[in-house]
Design a protein around this motif. Structure first.
Motif, short mmCIF file in Angstrom:
data_model
loop_
_atom_site.label_atom_id
_atom_site.label_comp_id
_atom_site.label_asym_id
_atom_site.label_seq_id
_atom_site.Cartn_x
_atom_site.Cartn_y
_atom_site.Cartn_z
N TYR A 1 3.81 1.64 -1.40
CA TYR A 1 4.36 1.48 -2.68
C TYR A 1 3.57 2.22 -3.66
CZ TYR A 1 7.44 -0.07 -6.46
OH TYR A 1 8.13 0.00 -7.65
N ALA A 2 2.15 1.67 -3.47
CA ALA A 2 1.25 2.05 -4.37
C ALA A 2 0.97 3.55 -4.18
CB ALA A 2 -0.05 1.26 -4.21
N LEU B 1 4.50 -6.22 -5.31
CA LEU B 1 5.63 -5.18 -5.74
C LEU B 1 6.20 -5.48 -6.98
CD1 LEU B 1 8.05 -5.35 -2.53
CD2 LEU B 1 5.97 -3.97 -2.83
N LEU C 1 0.93 -1.16 -0.10
CA LEU C 1 -0.02 0.08 -0.12
C LEU C 1 0.88 1.36 0.12
CD1 LEU C 1 -3.05 -0.92 2.38
CD2 LEU C 1 -2.77 -0.72 0.06
N GLN D 1 10.47 15.89 -12.35
CA GLN D 1 11.59 15.67 -13.29
C GLN D 1 12.85 15.38 -13.10
OE1 GLN D 1 10.42 15.66 -16.45
NE2 GLN D 1 8.41 15.61 -15.67
N LEU E 1 3.60 -3.59 -9.10
CA LEU E 1 3.36 -2.26 -8.91
C LEU E 1 4.55 -1.70 -9.65
CD1 LEU E 1 2.06 -1.49 -5.51
CD2 LEU E 1 0.87 -1.28 -7.33
N LEU F 1 4.66 1.25 -13.03
CA LEU F 1 5.56 2.38 -12.82
C LEU F 1 6.30 2.32 -14.20
CD1 LEU F 1 6.33 4.85 -11.25
CD2 LEU F 1 8.07 3.52 -10.21
N GLN G 1 4.48 14.26 -10.96
CA GLN G 1 5.26 14.24 -12.16
C GLN G 1 6.49 14.95 -11.94
OE1 GLN G 1 4.34 13.04 -15.41
NE2 GLN G 1 2.37 12.26 -14.57
N LEU H 1 4.70 10.39 -16.56
CA LEU H 1 4.10 9.26 -16.23
C LEU H 1 2.51 9.35 -16.65
CD1 LEU H 1 5.66 8.81 -12.64
CD2 LEU H 1 5.93 7.18 -14.38
N VAL I 1 10.56 13.40 -18.60
CA VAL I 1 10.08 12.05 -18.14
C VAL I 1 8.64 12.18 -17.74
CG1 VAL I 1 10.28 10.08 -16.82
CG2 VAL I 1 12.13 11.03 -17.71
N ILE J 1 3.58 5.68 -5.88
CA ILE J 1 3.29 5.59 -7.27
C ILE J 1 2.21 6.66 -7.75
CG2 ILE J 1 2.65 4.35 -9.23
CD1 ILE J 1 4.23 1.73 -8.05
N LEU K 1 3.72 10.02 -7.33
CA LEU K 1 4.53 10.24 -8.46
C LEU K 1 3.74 10.70 -9.85
CD1 LEU K 1 7.21 7.30 -8.21
CD2 LEU K 1 7.62 9.92 -8.08
N TYR K 2 2.55 9.79 -9.82
CA TYR K 2 1.58 10.24 -11.16
C TYR K 2 1.17 11.52 -11.07
CZ TYR K 2 1.77 6.01 -13.77
OH TYR K 2 2.25 4.67 -14.66
N VAL L 1 -5.01 -6.47 -3.30
CA VAL L 1 -4.01 -5.87 -3.69
C VAL L 1 -3.23 -6.58 -5.08
CG1 VAL L 1 -1.63 -5.21 -3.24
CG2 VAL L 1 -3.46 -4.75 -1.35
#
Lengths: 166, 222
Positions: A17-18, B12, A15, A30, B15, B19, A28, B31, B29, A21, A24-25, B75
């Motif tokens: 890590y998600a 992991l 969770l 750089q 995910l 990414l 964004q 996403l 870059v 991510i 990050l989305y 998950v």
């Protein structure tokens, strides 16, 4: 290791890590500095480089705006500090200001920086207590930059040569 | 499936794939979230995996499992869906006729797989071929057509090709790293799919060869 412990630890790790991510989305980043700084600011651990900020302020007050922006950018490498971004925007304003005409490219960069500062400030309100500045709020600076970028008949008013830089 | 694999390794891995596959390497870059069509393709692919016995959702989510185990399963399911959608979005060209053709190619291939119901091994082989073909098309063929030309002659040929196709084939130039990243993401995805349901585990269908051999032996015995 007992199975419930593995499952619990795995769930928390997945969770977390998600969430990283998803962040990050959403943001964004750089550069690595933007990414690490952004993550640090999420947990309230982000700090600017005070020495570089003081250098930037000194250059700014001496009218060395390129040097000021370089030092301020170094101070806030992750672009997460509203006050530093405000000074960067102000440096663009002062450098781009002209008695007869403004430098649109510098004003546009200033507008982008002040928008970033407003987005970073709590509730979008940013006031900088600095006697050297005539515009102490990000809203005033933004409006001034926006006016500089707008073409209107009053731009041709010859009396505008008597205006002063803020 | 072991607790470590289900709770740690697979989430992991999927995910990370989501990414990597979402990254578009250009001057900056970016996403990029999956397109709506890639979500539909991902749904079809997961349905094909379930029908082919490569993935058994009831082994991840079931009333007989504990709450934490079901949360781990949820998950894995979510991460699998996200990774699949991002892989398919990554392999789809960004614009023009290639976008249309690759979307049709992937849709028809997945529909065919869904209907044919191949066993786990054949399904994974077929999926590997499909993904590698799409990778070659986008990151080798289209990338070479869209790459900035070095000489004057190549620039002239590229301009003629662009004019002849009304600019509908060439894509935005990609960084060379994009292809390597895509290859890594696909390799990781195929490994993760193979780990989802090891052969011989309860719920997985035996390969068709074994079924045919078994039925042949039965008919001989009769």
């Amino acid at each position: 290791m007992r199975e419930p412990v593995v499952r619990g630890a795995g769930l928390v790790a997945a969770l977390a890590y998600a969430a990283v991510i998803a962040w990050l989305y959403a943001t964004q980043p750089q550069t690595v500095a933007q990414m690490t700084g952004g993550l640090a600011s999420v947990v309230g651990a982000y700090q600017i480089d005070q020495q570089a900020f003081d250098d930037g302020l000194r250059f700014f007050r001496a009218g060395q705006f390129d040097e000021a922006r370089a030092a301020l950018a170094r101070a806030d490498a992750a672009e997460r500090d509203a006050r530093t971004q405000f000074y960067i925007a102000y440096a663009f304003y002062r450098q781009g200001w002209g008695r007869l005409y403004h430098d649109d490219a510098l004003f546009a960069k200033g507008l982008a920086a002040v928008d970033k500062a407003i987005a970073l400030a709590p509730a979008g309100r940013l006031v900088v207590d600095d006697a050297d500045l005539q515009m102490r709020s990000a809203d005033e600076l933004r409006a001034e930059l926006q006016r500089g970028l707008t073409r209107e008949p009053s731009d041709f008013n010859p009396l505008k040569v008597f205006r002063t830089r803020k | 499936m072991s607790a470590v694999r289900e709770a740690i390794v697979l989430p992991l891995l999927f995910l990370t794939i989501a990414l990597l596959a979402g990254a578009r390497i250009g001057a900056q870059v970016a996403l990029v979230p999956p397109s709506l069509f890639s979500l539909i393709l991902a749904t079809m692919l997961i349905a094909a995996l379930v029908r082919g016995g490569a993935f058994a959702p009831e082994r991840l989510l079931h009333a007989s499992r504990s709450t934490v185990a079901n949360a781990n399963g949820a998950v894995v399911l979510f991460a699998l869906f996200l990774a699949t959608a991002q892989i398919l979005a990554m392999l789809t060209p960004a614009t023009g006729l290639p976008l249309l053709f690759v979307d049709i190619f992937l849709f028809v291939t997945l529909l065919n797989t869904l209907v044919a119901m191949p066993d786990r091994v054949r399904l994974l082989r077929s999926l590997a071929v499909t993904l590698i073909s799409a990778l070659l098309l986008k990151f080798v063929v289209l990338a070479s057509l869209s790459a900035p030309a070095a000489s004057r002659t190549s620039r002239l040929l590229a301009a003629l090709f662009d004019a002849a196709t009304f600019g509908s084939i060439t894509q935005d130039a990609q960084s060379p790293a994009a292809g390597y990243l895509a290859f890594a993401a696909i390799a990781m995805y195929l490994v993760a799919l193979a780990l989802l349901q090891p052969p011989g585990s309860p719920g997985s269908r035996p390969p068709r060869d074994e079924l045919e051999a078994a039925s042949g032996m039965q008919s001989l015995g009769a």
